[in-house]
Motif scaffolding. Structure first.
Motif, short mmCIF file in Angstrom:
data_model
loop_
_atom_site.label_atom_id
_atom_site.label_comp_id
_atom_site.label_asym_id
_atom_site.label_seq_id
_atom_site.Cartn_x
_atom_site.Cartn_y
_atom_site.Cartn_z
N SER A 6 1.92 2.64 -3.71
CA SER A 6 1.03 3.50 -4.49
C SER A 6 1.15 4.97 -4.06
O SER A 6 0.97 5.87 -4.86
CB SER A 6 -0.42 3.03 -4.36
N LYS A 7 1.50 5.20 -2.82
CA LYS A 7 1.68 6.57 -2.33
C LYS A 7 3.05 7.13 -2.67
O LYS A 7 3.23 8.33 -2.79
CB LYS A 7 1.49 6.62 -0.80
N HIS A 8 4.03 6.24 -2.80
CA HIS A 8 5.41 6.64 -3.03
C HIS A 8 5.97 5.84 -4.20
O HIS A 8 6.56 4.77 -4.01
CB HIS A 8 6.26 6.42 -1.76
N GLU A 26 0.82 -1.22 0.00
CA GLU A 26 0.00 0.00 0.00
C GLU A 26 0.85 1.27 0.00
O GLU A 26 0.43 2.32 -0.46
CB GLU A 26 -1.01 0.01 1.15
N LEU A 27 2.08 1.18 0.50
CA LEU A 27 2.96 2.35 0.48
C LEU A 27 3.49 2.64 -0.92
O LEU A 27 3.79 3.78 -1.26
CB LEU A 27 4.13 2.16 1.45
#
Length: 118
Positions: A8-10, A5-6
């Motif tokens: 997609s943010k980074h 999930e990280l």
């Protein structure tokens, strides 16, 4: 290494994971570190305020030696008649791989013996 999930943010994390998976990035060398407690002040022992890098063809190809207590002007106030030496050596991961599944606290006797031998 990184939660999905990280990624997609980074986006840089996704790129790093892909590079690792494609073997573009190789693991860096492993290191072993120890701290030695010394009796005597840095001045009394003649310890240098510089870091030393020693490179040769011995068992450990690169050694870093530092005396943090010699560089800290407040050290003697906090720790009179004591000094510290820090030593970091390159060491093959294979030396430690068999202990990778052990908990950090409470490692096996074999691990403790290996550390003493080093």
């Amino acid at each position: 290494l990184v939660r999905k999930e990280l990624e997609s943010k980074h986006p840089f994390l996704l790129k790093a994971r892909r590079e690792l998976e494609s073997e573009k990035l190789k693991p860096s060398p492993s290191h072993a570190m120890t701290f030695l407690a010394l009796t005597g002040s840095a001045k009394d022992l003649g310890l240098p305020k510089a870091n030393w890098w020693i490179n040769d063809d011995s068992k450990f190809p690169s050694v870093f030696i530092s005396f943090p207590s010699a560089k800290d002007p407040t050290w003697n106030e906090k720790h009179p008649d004591q000094s510290v030496c820090e030593i970091v050596v390159e060491a093959p991961y294979e030396l430690f791989e068999r202990y990778s599944k052990e908990p950090v606290k409470g490692r096996s006797e074999e691990h403790k013996e290996m550390k003493e031998e080093l």
